[in-house]
Design a protein around this motif. Structure first.
Motif, PDB file in Angstrom:
ATOM      1  N   VAL A   1       0.844  -1.204   0.000  1.00  0.00           N
ATOM      2  CA  VAL A   1       0.000   0.000   0.000  1.00  0.00           C
ATOM      3  C   VAL A   1       0.879   1.256   0.000  1.00  0.00           C
ATOM      4  CG1 VAL A   1      -1.751   1.290   1.290  1.00  0.00           C
ATOM      5  CG2 VAL A   1      -1.836  -1.219   1.219  1.00  0.00           C
ATOM      6  N   ILE A   2       1.945   1.228   0.815  1.00  0.00           N
ATOM      7  CA  ILE A   2       2.858   2.376   0.915  1.00  0.00           C
ATOM      8  C   ILE A   2       3.581   2.613  -0.412  1.00  0.00           C
ATOM      9  CG2 ILE A   2       5.023   3.177   1.975  1.00  0.00           C
ATOM     10  CD1 ILE A   2       2.636   3.614   3.765  1.00  0.00           C
ATOM     11  N   ALA A   3       4.063   1.535  -1.034  1.00  0.00           N
ATOM     12  CA  ALA A   3       4.779   1.653  -2.313  1.00  0.00           C
ATOM     13  C   ALA A   3       3.885   2.290  -3.375  1.00  0.00           C
ATOM     14  CB  ALA A   3       5.263   0.277  -2.765  1.00  0.00           C
ATOM     15  N   SER A   4       2.639   1.822  -3.447  1.00  0.00           N
ATOM     16  CA  SER A   4       1.690   2.376  -4.421  1.00  0.00           C
ATOM     17  C   SER A   4       1.427   3.850  -4.142  1.00  0.00           C
ATOM     18  CB  SER A   4       0.379   1.580  -4.355  1.00  0.00           C
ATOM     19  OG  SER A   4      -0.588   2.163  -5.170  1.00  0.00           O
ATOM     20  N   TYR A   5       1.346   4.204  -2.865  1.00  0.00           N
ATOM     21  CA  TYR A   5       1.081   5.587  -2.455  1.00  0.00           C
ATOM     22  C   TYR A   5       2.253   6.495  -2.846  1.00  0.00           C
ATOM     23  CZ  TYR A   5      -0.520   9.337   0.706  1.00  0.00           C
ATOM     24  OH  TYR A   5      -0.967  10.520   1.231  1.00  0.00           O
ATOM     25  N   ILE A   6       3.497   6.016  -2.648  1.00  0.00           N
ATOM     26  CA  ILE A   6       4.686   6.800  -3.026  1.00  0.00           C
ATOM     27  C   ILE A   6       4.705   7.024  -4.532  1.00  0.00           C
ATOM     28  CG2 ILE A   6       7.212   6.823  -3.121  1.00  0.00           C
ATOM     29  CD1 ILE A   6       7.213   5.213  -0.506  1.00  0.00           C
ATOM     30  N   GLU A   7       4.465   5.962  -5.285  1.00  0.00           N
ATOM     31  CA  GLU A   7       4.491   6.067  -6.745  1.00  0.00           C
ATOM     32  C   GLU A   7       3.430   7.036  -7.257  1.00  0.00           C
ATOM     33  OE1 GLU A   7       6.198   1.565  -7.691  1.00  0.00           O
ATOM     34  OE2 GLU A   7       4.052   1.978  -7.888  1.00  0.00           O
ATOM     35  N   LYS A   8       2.262   7.005  -6.629  1.00  0.00           N
ATOM     36  CA  LYS A   8       1.181   7.914  -7.036  1.00  0.00           C
ATOM     37  C   LYS A   8       1.566   9.364  -6.758  1.00  0.00           C
ATOM     38  CE  LYS A   8      -3.668   9.002  -6.003  1.00  0.00           C
ATOM     39  NZ  LYS A   8      -4.846   8.664  -5.159  1.00  0.00           N
ATOM     40  N   ASN A   9       2.197   9.614  -5.616  1.00  0.00           N
ATOM     41  CA  ASN A   9       2.547  10.976  -5.228  1.00  0.00           C
ATOM     42  C   ASN A   9       3.733  11.529  -6.003  1.00  0.00           C
ATOM     43  OD1 ASN A   9       1.207  12.418  -2.670  1.00  0.00           O
ATOM     44  ND2 ASN A   9       0.961  10.212  -2.455  1.00  0.00           N
ATOM     45  N   LEU A  10       4.703  10.656  -6.350  1.00  0.00           N
ATOM     46  CA  LEU A  10       5.900  11.129  -7.035  1.00  0.00           C
ATOM     47  C   LEU A  10       5.821  10.939  -8.554  1.00  0.00           C
ATOM     48  CD1 LEU A  10       8.735  10.007  -4.582  1.00  0.00           C
ATOM     49  CD2 LEU A  10       7.502  12.183  -4.694  1.00  0.00           C
ATOM     50  N   GLY A  11       4.785  10.248  -9.005  1.00  0.00           N
ATOM     51  CA  GLY A  11       4.563  10.110 -10.443  1.00  0.00           C
ATOM     52  C   GLY A  11       5.548   9.218 -11.159  1.00  0.00           C
ATOM     53  N   SER A  12       6.229   8.313 -10.449  1.00  0.00           N
ATOM     54  CA  SER A  12       7.195   7.398 -11.062  1.00  0.00           C
ATOM     55  C   SER A  12       7.203   6.084 -10.298  1.00  0.00           C
ATOM     56  CB  SER A  12       8.612   7.985 -11.036  1.00  0.00           C
ATOM     57  OG  SER A  12       8.686   9.181 -11.760  1.00  0.00           O
ATOM     58  N   PRO A  13       7.557   4.989 -10.984  1.00  0.00           N
ATOM     59  CA  PRO A  13       7.721   3.714 -10.268  1.00  0.00           C
ATOM     60  C   PRO A  13       8.819   3.831  -9.220  1.00  0.00           C
ATOM     61  CG  PRO A  13       7.664   3.374 -12.643  1.00  0.00           C
ATOM     62  CD  PRO A  13       7.772   4.851 -12.426  1.00  0.00           C
ATOM     63  N   LEU A  14       8.689   3.070  -8.163  1.00  0.00           N
ATOM     64  CA  LEU A  14       9.635   3.141  -7.045  1.00  0.00           C
ATOM     65  C   LEU A  14      11.070   2.887  -7.513  1.00  0.00           C
ATOM     66  CD1 LEU A  14       8.800   3.763  -4.136  1.00  0.00           C
ATOM     67  CD2 LEU A  14       9.115   1.352  -3.594  1.00  0.00           C
ATOM     68  N   HIS A  15      11.254   1.909  -8.423  1.00  0.00           N
ATOM     69  CA  HIS A  15      12.609   1.545  -8.863  1.00  0.00           C
ATOM     70  C   HIS A  15      13.242   2.600  -9.762  1.00  0.00           C
ATOM     71  CE1 HIS A  15      11.016   0.475 -12.832  1.00  0.00           C
ATOM     72  NE2 HIS A  15      10.061  -0.212 -12.213  1.00  0.00           N
ATOM     73  N   ASP A  16      12.431   3.557 -10.265  1.00  0.00           N
ATOM     74  CA  ASP A  16      12.996   4.656 -11.059  1.00  0.00           C
ATOM     75  C   ASP A  16      13.577   5.765 -10.174  1.00  0.00           C
ATOM     76  OD1 ASP A  16      12.388   3.383 -13.365  1.00  0.00           O
ATOM     77  OD2 ASP A  16      10.702   4.678 -13.929  1.00  0.00           O
ATOM     78  N   ILE A  17      13.208   5.743  -8.896  1.00  0.00           N
ATOM     79  CA  ILE A  17      13.665   6.786  -7.970  1.00  0.00           C
ATOM     80  C   ILE A  17      14.731   6.248  -7.018  1.00  0.00           C
ATOM     81  CG2 ILE A  17      12.925   8.443  -6.194  1.00  0.00           C
ATOM     82  CD1 ILE A  17      10.069   8.182  -7.408  1.00  0.00           C
ATOM     83  N   PHE A  18      14.504   5.018  -6.532  1.00  0.00           N
ATOM     84  CA  PHE A  18      15.394   4.430  -5.524  1.00  0.00           C
ATOM     85  C   PHE A  18      16.049   3.168  -6.066  1.00  0.00           C
ATOM     86  CE2 PHE A  18      11.739   6.426  -3.389  1.00  0.00           C
ATOM     87  CZ  PHE A  18      12.378   7.375  -2.600  1.00  0.00           C
ATOM     88  N   ILE A  19      17.334   2.986  -5.772  1.00  0.00           N
ATOM     89  CA  ILE A  19      17.986   1.725  -6.144  1.00  0.00           C
ATOM     90  C   ILE A  19      17.864   0.712  -4.995  1.00  0.00           C
ATOM     91  CG2 ILE A  19      19.576   2.705  -7.830  1.00  0.00           C
ATOM     92  CD1 ILE A  19      21.719   2.806  -5.700  1.00  0.00           C
ATOM     93  N   GLU A  20      17.565   1.214  -3.820  1.00  0.00           N
ATOM     94  CA  GLU A  20      17.297   0.341  -2.666  1.00  0.00           C
ATOM     95  C   GLU A  20      16.168   0.947  -1.859  1.00  0.00           C
ATOM     96  OE1 GLU A  20      20.709  -0.359  -0.207  1.00  0.00           O
ATOM     97  OE2 GLU A  20      22.010  -0.881  -1.894  1.00  0.00           O
TER      98      GLU A  20
ATOM     99  N   LYS B   1      18.992   7.087  -6.650  1.00  0.00           N
ATOM    100  CA  LYS B   1      19.742   6.694  -7.848  1.00  0.00           C
ATOM    101  C   LYS B   1      21.153   7.288  -7.853  1.00  0.00           C
ATOM    102  CE  LYS B   1      16.952   4.341 -10.740  1.00  0.00           C
ATOM    103  NZ  LYS B   1      17.347   3.138 -11.507  1.00  0.00           N
ATOM    104  N   ASN B   2      21.315   8.441  -7.193  1.00  0.00           N
ATOM    105  CA  ASN B   2      22.649   9.072  -7.156  1.00  0.00           C
ATOM    106  C   ASN B   2      23.541   8.491  -6.067  1.00  0.00           C
ATOM    107  OD1 ASN B   2      21.593  10.119  -4.814  1.00  0.00           O
ATOM    108  ND2 ASN B   2      21.504  12.242  -5.540  1.00  0.00           N
ATOM    109  N   GLY B   3      23.050   7.454  -5.386  1.00  0.00           N
ATOM    110  CA  GLY B   3      23.850   6.777  -4.363  1.00  0.00           C
ATOM    111  C   GLY B   3      23.707   7.335  -2.955  1.00  0.00           C
ATOM    112  N   LYS B   4      22.913   8.393  -2.802  1.00  0.00           N
ATOM    113  CA  LYS B   4      22.723   9.003  -1.478  1.00  0.00           C
ATOM    114  C   LYS B   4      21.808   8.136  -0.616  1.00  0.00           C
ATOM    115  CE  LYS B   4      24.515  13.366  -1.601  1.00  0.00           C
ATOM    116  NZ  LYS B   4      25.283  14.037  -0.543  1.00  0.00           N
ATOM    117  N   ASN B   5      22.252   7.860   0.610  1.00  0.00           N
ATOM    118  CA  ASN B   5      21.392   7.184   1.576  1.00  0.00           C
ATOM    119  C   ASN B   5      20.396   8.177   2.155  1.00  0.00           C
ATOM    120  OD1 ASN B   5      22.506   4.487   1.576  1.00  0.00           O
ATOM    121  ND2 ASN B   5      24.320   5.352   2.560  1.00  0.00           N
ATOM    122  N   VAL B   6      19.128   7.778   2.165  1.00  0.00           N
ATOM    123  CA  VAL B   6      18.078   8.692   2.620  1.00  0.00           C
ATOM    124  C   VAL B   6      17.104   7.969   3.551  1.00  0.00           C
ATOM    125  CG1 VAL B   6      18.174  10.167   0.575  1.00  0.00           C
ATOM    126  CG2 VAL B   6      16.641   8.181   0.586  1.00  0.00           C
ATOM    127  N   VAL B   7      16.304   8.768   4.252  1.00  0.00           N
ATOM    128  CA  VAL B   7      15.140   8.233   4.953  1.00  0.00           C
ATOM    129  C   VAL B   7      13.910   8.828   4.280  1.00  0.00           C
ATOM    130  CG1 VAL B   7      16.259   7.819   7.167  1.00  0.00           C
ATOM    131  CG2 VAL B   7      15.264  10.045   6.709  1.00  0.00           C
TER     132      VAL B   7
END
Length: 541
Positions: A101-120, A140-146
């Motif tokens: 549910v969370i993954a779908s919500y992120i993708e809807k809000n950011l307008g991109s599939p999760l794997h296009d934004i995050f590598i992990e 994708k740029n290698g930055k660790n984020v929360v």
């Protein structure tokens, strides 16, 4: 009043069921007979039991009611002490929403599939509260984020709860003596504004940016915001990790000097409040972490406080007066805050003296500055002095800070650490001279206005001459009076011009570089007096 819809009725039934489940069904019964609310009597044993039930019930009812409990915990005269103690233990931890549910919500809000934004992206949240959940990820740029994600549907739930609570608060305020005295609608307004701030993650992101731009504390770390992936429902921050400030033994094992850490924390928060006027207002242990080098990381900027210069001055003086137990000065400050003409100073002084007498022989290391501030706020409420909500937020912040400091080092107190900071700030403000740039700008503005004054006066007099006065005054006499008046004004302008120089010259001299102080000051003096002479010749001769 908000109209009740089927959605409201369904939620109200759920609230009523949970109230009954935790033993508060009697309150719903009393609501049918408003006058009976003022006569509720519960024995001490039942009171303690209900206090524990209240905390658990609010946690089960969700974010609106958890926040309501936090608001009530600051109103010490509204509820018995057992309830206050339990409300201060409120925890905002809930079962996390499934990751799908969370993954779908992120993708809807950011307008991109999760794997296009995050590598992990770690599917297990590191924190789960009633408003949002927090995850570890890597961009994708290698930055660790929360990644902080709002729980889907929480906005609508809070909106519904607020409308129901408005109905209840209005009913109690209008129909009961307790409500007429304590004004629950004021608490509802505070609750509403607090929740609205927490629901907008862009507001929190702006708060973080403001703090990052204002960092002047060497040991303070504020995470960076990644704006490309942040909106009102998603907040992506730089991952900065440390040991929670509450993990005392882990901090000792890491080699952290707890005494110095306590001092650093107090300096950071007290100077934010008294000097910056912009402070992190939710310093509970979960929002503060410590790095191996002893640096302090702040998280969660959903709740911040703002103080204008006047309130900062009041607080600095109040803090010094509280620590020195100067009841007369505290009384004056409360009266100044009230801004009322009908207040009776003697009554305020009497009540302040009674409060301070209880603390008179308490050593500074054992003095709870936050609790004392809250007692003074309650006193203000008793005398119908409307205290700015920012001051209440300061008291809550200091109480939370005191709990952290006591856990780190029981021999230190926020009061004894804060007093020299406040005294130093007061001293600096008393002896602070304006910069040369400011003095020069002020003098320029003054001269500009003085040159314009005769023209403005002449224009005004011309308008007066055009008017048809019915007063029988000799024309020559009027002209003599006008001329005399104009010259008096012009002479006053010259006096002000030279007085400005003599008043401002110490600040000018102080601001000049030491090696060329004499030459530059003589040059400024010559130019200034030459300008004054020209002004005199132009407008007086």
């Amino acid at each position: 009043m908000f109209p009740l819809t089927p959605k409201h009725l369904s939620r109200f039934r759920e609230i009523a069921r949970i109230f009954t489940e935790f033993g508060f069904g009697f309150i719903l019964t009393y609501l049918k007979r408003p006058a009976a609310l003022d006569k509720v009597e519960i024995n001490e044993y039942r009171l303690i039991e209900l206090a524990g039930n209240l905390r658990e019930m609010l946690e089960k009812l969700g974010p609106t009611f958890i926040k309501l409990g936090q608001v009530l915990s600051t109103q010490r005269d509204l509820l018995p002490k057992p309830f206050q103690a339990e409300l201060e233990k409120l925890q905002d931890r809930v079962t996390p929403v499934p990751f799908e549910v969370i993954a779908s919500y992120i993708e809807k809000n950011l307008g991109s599939p999760l794997h296009d934004i995050f590598i992990e992206f770690d599917e297990n949240p590191i924190a789960s509260a009633s408003i949002g959940q927090v995850y570890r990820a890597k961009l994708k740029n290698g930055k660790n984020v929360v990644v902080k994600v709002k729980r889907p549907g929480v906005d609508e739930l809070i909106k519904t709860d607020l409308q129901i609570l408005y109905q209840i608060a209005s009913f109690i305020q209008n129909k009961t003596n307790w409500g007429k005295i304590n004004k629950p609608l004021r608490m509802w307004e505070e609750l509403k504004s607090s929740l609205e701030r927490e629901l907008d993650y862009t507001g929190e992101a702006r708060n973080i940016e403001n703090f990052r731009q204002n960092i002047k504390y060497k040991k303070l770390i504020i995470p960076e915001v990644f704006w490309n992936f942040t909106n009102e429902n998603i907040l992506v921050l730089e991952a900065v990790y440390g040991i929670k400030v509450s993990e005392r033994f882990q901090l000792i094992e890491m080699g952290i000097d707890l005494d110095q850490l306590a001092r650093d924390l107090v300096e950071i928060f007290i100077l934010q409040i008294l000097e910056d006027g912009y402070f992190h207002a939710d310093p509970h242990p979960g929002n503060i972490a410590i790095t191996p080098l002893g640096d302090i990381i702040l998280y969660d900027f959903g709740m911040v406080g703002f103080l204008n210069p006047w309130l900062r001055e009041i607080l600095i003086t109040l803090l010094i007066s509280v620590v020195r137990k100067d009841f007369a000065r505290i009384s004056e400050l409360l009266i100044e805050l009230s801004q009322r003409q009908d207040i009776i100073p003697a009554e305020i002084k009497k009540d302040v003296r009674e409060i301070l007498n209880r603390y008179y022989f308490v050593p500074l290391s054992s003095l709870s500055l936050g609790e004392l501030l809250k007692e003074l706020l309650n006193l203000a409420q008793k005398h119908e002095i409307i205290i700015p909500p920012e001051i209440v937020l300061v008291a809550k912040t200091i109480i939370a800070l005191e709990g952290i400091v006591k856990n780190l080092n029981s021999n230190l107190s926020v009061a004894e650490l804060a007093e020299p900071l406040a005294t130093n700030l007061l001293r600096k403000r008393i002896f602070k001279f304006p910069s040369f740039k400011k003095v020069a700008l002020d003098l320029y503005n003054l001269v500009d206005k003085l040159f314009a004054l005769p023209g403005m006066l002449e224009s005004s007099l011309a308008n007066l001459e055009k008017a048809k006065f019915t007063l029988k005054i000799e024309e020559r006499q009027l002209e003599r009076q006008v001329t005399s008046f104009a010259k008096s004004i012009q002479f006053l302008a010259i006096v002000i011009f030279y007085a400005a120089y003599f008043l401002g010259s110490p600040a000018i001299l102080n601001a000049l570089p030491a090696d060329q102080k004499g030459k530059i000051f003589i040059f400024i003096t010559v130019v200034y007096f030459t300008g004054g002479y020209i002004l005199w010749k132009k407008h007086l001769l």
